[in-house]
Design an enzyme around this catalytic site. Structure first.
Site, PDB file in Angstrom:
ATOM      1  N   HIS A 207      -1.139  -3.038  12.345  1.00 15.46           N
ATOM      2  CA  HIS A 207      -1.609  -2.639  13.673  1.00 15.46           C
ATOM      3  C   HIS A 207      -3.103  -2.929  13.877  1.00 15.46           C
ATOM      4  O   HIS A 207      -3.859  -3.158  12.936  1.00 15.46           O
ATOM      5  CB  HIS A 207      -1.358  -1.142  13.885  1.00 15.46           C
ATOM      6  CG  HIS A 207      -2.115  -0.276  12.920  1.00 15.46           C
ATOM      7  ND1 HIS A 207      -3.457   0.006  13.055  1.00 15.46           N
ATOM      8  CD2 HIS A 207      -1.719   0.364  11.793  1.00 15.46           C
ATOM      9  CE1 HIS A 207      -3.858   0.774  12.073  1.00 15.46           C
ATOM     10  NE2 HIS A 207      -2.828   1.011  11.280  1.00 15.46           N
ATOM     11  N   GLY A 208      -3.528  -2.856  15.129  1.00 18.37           N
ATOM     12  CA  GLY A 208      -4.935  -3.052  15.480  1.00 18.37           C
ATOM     13  C   GLY A 208      -5.797  -1.853  15.111  1.00 18.37           C
ATOM     14  O   GLY A 208      -5.319  -0.809  14.649  1.00 18.37           O
TER      15      GLY A 208
ATOM     16  N   TYR B 106     -10.183   5.974  13.615  1.00 16.18           N
ATOM     17  CA  TYR B 106     -10.183   6.361  12.205  1.00 16.18           C
ATOM     18  C   TYR B 106     -10.514   5.166  11.319  1.00 16.18           C
ATOM     19  O   TYR B 106     -11.238   5.298  10.330  1.00 16.18           O
ATOM     20  CB  TYR B 106      -8.830   6.961  11.804  1.00 16.18           C
ATOM     21  CG  TYR B 106      -8.735   8.468  11.957  1.00 16.18           C
ATOM     22  CD1 TYR B 106      -9.497   9.152  12.905  1.00 16.18           C
ATOM     23  CD2 TYR B 106      -7.867   9.212  11.158  1.00 16.18           C
ATOM     24  CE1 TYR B 106      -9.399  10.527  13.046  1.00 16.18           C
ATOM     25  CE2 TYR B 106      -7.769  10.585  11.290  1.00 16.18           C
ATOM     26  CZ  TYR B 106      -8.526  11.245  12.234  1.00 16.18           C
ATOM     27  OH  TYR B 106      -8.426  12.605  12.356  1.00 16.18           O
ATOM     28  N   ASN B 107      -9.964   3.994  11.645  1.00 13.45           N
ATOM     29  CA  ASN B 107     -10.335   2.780  10.906  1.00 13.45           C
ATOM     30  C   ASN B 107     -11.834   2.548  11.008  1.00 13.45           C
ATOM     31  O   ASN B 107     -12.506   2.272  10.014  1.00 13.45           O
ATOM     32  CB  ASN B 107      -9.608   1.551  11.456  1.00 13.45           C
ATOM     33  CG  ASN B 107      -8.119   1.532  11.200  1.00 13.45           C
ATOM     34  OD1 ASN B 107      -7.350   1.084  12.033  1.00 13.45           O
ATOM     35  ND2 ASN B 107      -7.680   2.028  10.040  1.00 13.45           N
TER      36      ASN B 107
ATOM     37  N   GLU C 127       3.112   4.816   7.769  1.00 11.87           N
ATOM     38  CA  GLU C 127       2.075   4.666   6.751  1.00 11.87           C
ATOM     39  C   GLU C 127       2.346   5.594   5.569  1.00 11.87           C
ATOM     40  O   GLU C 127       3.098   6.572   5.664  1.00 11.87           O
ATOM     41  CB  GLU C 127       0.706   4.959   7.377  1.00 11.87           C
ATOM     42  CG  GLU C 127      -0.486   4.883   6.417  1.00 11.87           C
ATOM     43  CD  GLU C 127      -0.670   3.535   5.730  1.00 11.87           C
ATOM     44  OE1 GLU C 127       0.250   3.122   4.985  1.00 11.87           O
ATOM     45  OE2 GLU C 127      -1.741   2.921   5.926  1.00 11.87           O
TER      46      GLU C 127
ATOM     47  N   HIS D 193       1.601  -0.576   8.696  1.00  7.04           N
ATOM     48  CA  HIS D 193       0.269  -0.040   8.427  1.00  7.04           C
ATOM     49  C   HIS D 193      -0.310  -0.637   7.143  1.00  7.04           C
ATOM     50  O   HIS D 193       0.404  -1.280   6.368  1.00  7.04           O
ATOM     51  CB  HIS D 193       0.361   1.477   8.305  1.00  7.04           C
ATOM     52  CG  HIS D 193       1.032   2.122   9.478  1.00  7.04           C
ATOM     53  ND1 HIS D 193       0.338   2.603  10.554  1.00  7.04           N
ATOM     54  CD2 HIS D 193       2.354   2.343   9.744  1.00  7.04           C
ATOM     55  CE1 HIS D 193       1.193   3.107  11.443  1.00  7.04           C
ATOM     56  NE2 HIS D 193       2.419   2.956  10.972  1.00  7.04           N
TER      57      HIS D 193
END
Length: 210
Positions: free
Chosen positions: A10-11, A15-16, A83, A153
């Site tokens: 995913h993009g 949080y990323n 995930e 994920h």
């Protein structure tokens, strides 16, 4: 002819961006993540995709839908593509985890698996087994020459690919995680382990997609 699986992460999410462990917390894409998904979709929609299967978590589902809209297809959801469950660590930074669980942080950093009884973190082997089980099952529903898009994920993709290669994810660390909105290409093979990597960490910026 072979079956082709495109394994797409995913993009980006907030949080990323903040380097926080997401796990199974349902965090949406941020604006950059949506732009990444649209850019990648412009490439992936040009491939002969016959089915799209995604994790039900919003960031993966929304990423998958960018391709589905272009192809006029529905996105199928599979809980097994969620995930890795990071238990008590979800939402935390590495610094916060190290402060609260120093021994388990060291085990995670050096060996990949902290003590699940203390942390609630799912083992890498368990993640790989459930994700690979899903991919193999869905691959059985397409025919040779067809391509399937599977959206998941970071950790789930890494452990899933490792398991598809016949390797125990808890004992082997030979591939790096996919970047946001990048993908791997697996093709079926009549030789063990039954699948081979044809491309890894590909993105919209790549001019040659195999």
């Amino acid at each position: 002819m072979s079956k082709t699986l495109i394994i797409w992460r995913h993009g980006q999410t907030d949080y990323n961006l903040g380097r926080r462990v997401q796990g199974q917390v349902d965090i949406p894409l941020n604006e950059r993540g949506r732009a990444q998904a649209e850019a990648a979709a412009s490439v992936l929609a040009g491939l002969p995709i016959s089915r799209i299967v995604a994790s039900p978590l919003g960031r993966a589902r929304e990423t998958a839908e960018t391709v589905a809209r272009r192809l006029g297809m529905a996105v199928e959801l599979d809980e097994r593509l969620k995930e890795r469950n990071f238990g008590s660590w979800e939402g935390l930074t590495a610094e916060e985890i190290q402060a609260g669980w120093p021994e388990d942080f060291t085990s995670w950093r050096d060996w990949g698996d902290p003590n699940p009884e203390r942390t609630g973190v799912e083992l890498r082997r368990e993640v790989g087994e459930r994700v690979a089980e899903s991919w193999r099952e869905h691959a059985g529903r397409i025919v040779d020459g067809e391509t399937m898009l599977l959206v998941s994920h970071g950790s789930a993709c890494t452990q899933g690919v490792t398991a598809m290669l016949g390797i125990d994810p808890s004992d082997w660390f030979g591939i790096h995680g996919l970047d946001n909105c990048h993908w791997a290409v697996l093709q079926s093979s009549n030789r063990k382990p039954g699948w081979r990597i044809m491309g890894y960490n590909l993105g919209a910026e790549d001019t040659a997609i195999r």
